[in-house]
Write a protein that holds these residues in place. Structure first.
Motif, PDB file in Angstrom:
ATOM      1  N   GLY A   1       7.807  -9.430  -1.099  1.00 59.74           N
ATOM      2  CA  GLY A   1       7.984  -8.199  -1.694  1.00 59.74           C
ATOM      3  C   GLY A   1       8.811  -7.191  -0.910  1.00 59.74           C
ATOM      4  O   GLY A   1       8.844  -7.284   0.354  1.00 59.74           O
ATOM      5  N   VAL A   2       9.827  -6.656  -1.565  1.00 55.81           N
ATOM      6  CA  VAL A   2      10.741  -5.406  -0.880  1.00 55.81           C
ATOM      7  C   VAL A   2      10.459  -4.279  -1.368  1.00 55.81           C
ATOM      8  O   VAL A   2      10.056  -3.950  -2.648  1.00 55.81           O
TER       9      VAL A   2
ATOM     10  N   ALA B   1       0.722  -1.056   0.093  1.00 52.30           N
ATOM     11  CA  ALA B   1       0.104   0.050   0.130  1.00 52.30           C
ATOM     12  C   ALA B   1       0.901   1.475   0.030  1.00 52.30           C
ATOM     13  O   ALA B   1       1.363   1.603   0.986  1.00 52.30           O
ATOM     14  N   LYS B   2       1.181   1.885  -1.195  1.00 51.11           N
ATOM     15  CA  LYS B   2       2.168   2.817  -1.374  1.00 51.11           C
ATOM     16  C   LYS B   2       1.686   4.000  -0.789  1.00 51.11           C
ATOM     17  O   LYS B   2       2.581   4.692   0.152  1.00 51.11           O
ATOM     18  N   GLU B   3       0.393   4.534  -0.923  1.00 48.67           N
ATOM     19  CA  GLU B   3      -0.006   5.804  -0.048  1.00 48.67           C
ATOM     20  C   GLU B   3      -0.049   5.629   1.528  1.00 48.67           C
ATOM     21  O   GLU B   3       0.301   6.577   2.181  1.00 48.67           O
ATOM     22  N   LYS B   4      -0.416   4.439   1.940  1.00 50.38           N
ATOM     23  CA  LYS B   4      -0.218   4.303   3.361  1.00 50.38           C
ATOM     24  C   LYS B   4       1.256   4.430   4.176  1.00 50.38           C
ATOM     25  O   LYS B   4       1.289   4.625   4.948  1.00 50.38           O
ATOM     26  N   LEU B   5       2.096   3.405   3.302  1.00 48.78           N
ATOM     27  CA  LEU B   5       3.515   3.694   3.631  1.00 48.78           C
ATOM     28  C   LEU B   5       4.032   5.061   3.511  1.00 48.78           C
ATOM     29  O   LEU B   5       4.744   5.423   4.591  1.00 48.78           O
ATOM     30  N   PHE B   6       3.774   5.644   2.690  1.00 45.12           N
ATOM     31  CA  PHE B   6       4.255   7.036   2.668  1.00 45.12           C
ATOM     32  C   PHE B   6       3.727   7.890   3.614  1.00 45.12           C
ATOM     33  O   PHE B   6       4.512   8.953   4.366  1.00 45.12           O
ATOM     34  N   GLY B   7       2.516   7.828   3.952  1.00 44.02           N
ATOM     35  CA  GLY B   7       2.093   8.603   5.278  1.00 44.02           C
ATOM     36  C   GLY B   7       2.539   8.138   6.432  1.00 44.02           C
ATOM     37  O   GLY B   7       2.842   8.981   7.344  1.00 44.02           O
ATOM     38  N   GLU B   8       2.632   6.856   6.841  1.00 43.29           N
ATOM     39  CA  GLU B   8       3.232   6.443   7.870  1.00 43.29           C
ATOM     40  C   GLU B   8       4.875   6.935   7.983  1.00 43.29           C
ATOM     41  O   GLU B   8       5.240   7.325   9.431  1.00 43.29           O
TER      42      GLU B   8
ATOM     43  N   LEU C   1      10.787  12.025  -0.843  1.00 43.79           N
ATOM     44  CA  LEU C   1      10.419  10.665  -0.524  1.00 43.79           C
ATOM     45  C   LEU C   1      10.046   9.850  -1.741  1.00 43.79           C
ATOM     46  O   LEU C   1       9.073  10.026  -2.223  1.00 43.79           O
ATOM     47  N   THR C   2      10.863   8.721  -2.130  1.00 41.32           N
ATOM     48  CA  THR C   2      10.665   7.905  -3.153  1.00 41.32           C
ATOM     49  C   THR C   2      10.487   6.383  -2.757  1.00 41.32           C
ATOM     50  O   THR C   2      11.386   6.082  -1.934  1.00 41.32           O
ATOM     51  N   LEU C   3       9.402   5.763  -3.305  1.00 40.40           N
ATOM     52  CA  LEU C   3       9.198   4.414  -2.814  1.00 40.40           C
ATOM     53  C   LEU C   3       9.439   3.756  -4.134  1.00 40.40           C
ATOM     54  O   LEU C   3       8.754   3.992  -5.247  1.00 40.40           O
ATOM     55  N   ILE C   4      10.362   2.576  -4.102  1.00 40.08           N
ATOM     56  CA  ILE C   4      10.508   1.939  -5.234  1.00 40.08           C
ATOM     57  C   ILE C   4      10.304   0.232  -4.868  1.00 40.08           C
ATOM     58  O   ILE C   4      10.661  -0.317  -3.775  1.00 40.08           O
ATOM     59  N   LYS C   5       9.361  -0.225  -5.599  1.00 40.03           N
ATOM     60  CA  LYS C   5       8.904  -1.540  -5.517  1.00 40.03           C
ATOM     61  C   LYS C   5       9.969  -2.576  -5.974  1.00 40.03           C
ATOM     62  O   LYS C   5      10.127  -2.425  -7.258  1.00 40.03           O
TER      63      LYS C   5
ATOM     64  N   THR D   1      18.154   5.435   3.219  1.00 41.96           N
ATOM     65  CA  THR D   1      17.598   4.390   2.451  1.00 41.96           C
ATOM     66  C   THR D   1      17.211   3.184   3.411  1.00 41.96           C
ATOM     67  O   THR D   1      17.959   2.669   4.022  1.00 41.96           O
ATOM     68  N   ILE D   2      15.939   2.998   3.144  1.00 43.26           N
ATOM     69  CA  ILE D   2      15.077   1.999   4.212  1.00 43.26           C
ATOM     70  C   ILE D   2      14.472   0.968   3.383  1.00 43.26           C
ATOM     71  O   ILE D   2      13.904   1.479   2.322  1.00 43.26           O
ATOM     72  N   GLU D   3      14.576  -0.157   3.700  1.00 39.96           N
ATOM     73  CA  GLU D   3      13.820  -1.391   3.219  1.00 39.96           C
ATOM     74  C   GLU D   3      12.824  -1.913   4.114  1.00 39.96           C
ATOM     75  O   GLU D   3      12.922  -1.946   5.219  1.00 39.96           O
ATOM     76  N   THR D   4      11.581  -2.190   3.629  1.00 38.79           N
ATOM     77  CA  THR D   4      10.441  -2.851   4.283  1.00 38.79           C
ATOM     78  C   THR D   4       9.795  -3.938   3.366  1.00 38.79           C
ATOM     79  O   THR D   4       9.978  -4.162   2.348  1.00 38.79           O
TER      80      THR D   4
END
Length: 209
Positions: A155-156, A101-108, A123-127, A202-205
């Motif tokens: 998934g990372v 959930a990209k939007e949720k992770l961005f907000g958190e 803030l950039t999220l890369i799947k 740089t963070i991985e979840t």
């Protein structure tokens, strides 16, 4: 002459006996052929068929016992799962969500940073795996993101974050907060510029595919 007459008499008696018991003789011969045919043809085939049926029954019994054990194990797992509270299930799901959930992770992430009075410049999220083929389960283990059993189902997501107006103390307080956050997060890179008061993280979840 008497001997010839006696011999003819015996032959006549035999013929009379044979004629009188011809049907019985035929029945005996037929029964003999049936017994011989049963012993040589029917019984061997019957024995082979019977053994095949018994082997099949044994296989079905083994299969039944294995399925029965699986059912017992599933019932035990279901009983154990019912004992877990809804809150505990929610916590586990939060550690490794079922979807990205990209939007949720961005907000958190934004909320976590703001709790320390910091601001996010970018803030950039890369799947991971998008467009580079690394989600392929046939990829060599050395090239996968996670080197562990079942990693093809995980998934990372890589978050690249730039912070502004940051000092050492604020950054030091932020890092433990990120690592202790309920969702599993690994901080891979920290690039701090004291003179410019900026930091790049740089963070991985992770999430279930």
């Amino acid at each position: 002459m008497p001997q010839i007459a006696a011999k003819k008499n015996n032959t006549s008696l035999f013929n009379v006996f044979l004629n009188a018991n011809f049907n019985v003789f035929i029945v005996i011969v037929v029964i003999g052929f049936l017994i011989l045919g049963y012993s040589l043809v029917i019984k061997p085939k019957f024995d082979v068929t019977l053994r095949a049926i018994r082997d099949n029954i044994d296989q079905q019994e083994v299969f039944y016992q294995s399925q029965r054990q699986k059912l017992i194990d599933l019932q035990a797992a279901a009983a154990l799962y019912r004992k877990i509270s809804v809150d505990d299930v929610a916590r586990v799901n939060a550690i490794l969500p079922d979807e990205y959930a990209k939007e949720k992770l961005f907000g958190e992430l934004e909320d976590i940073v703001m709790q320390r009075g910091l601001t996010i410049s970018t803030l950039t999220l890369i799947k991971a795996g998008e467009g580079d083929g690394n989600n392929n389960p046939m990829t060599p283990k050395s090239e996968r993101f996670l080197n562990m059993p079942g990693s093809e189902h995980v998934g990372v997501i890589t978050a690249e974050m730039s912070l502004g107006s940051t000092d050492y103390a604020a950054l030091k307080n932020l890092l433990p907060l990120l690592e202790q956050y309920l969702q599993l997060m690994d901080i891979k890179v920290v690039d701090f510029d004291p003179s410019g008061k900026t930091a790049n993280l740089t963070i991985e979840t992770y999430y279930f595919k």
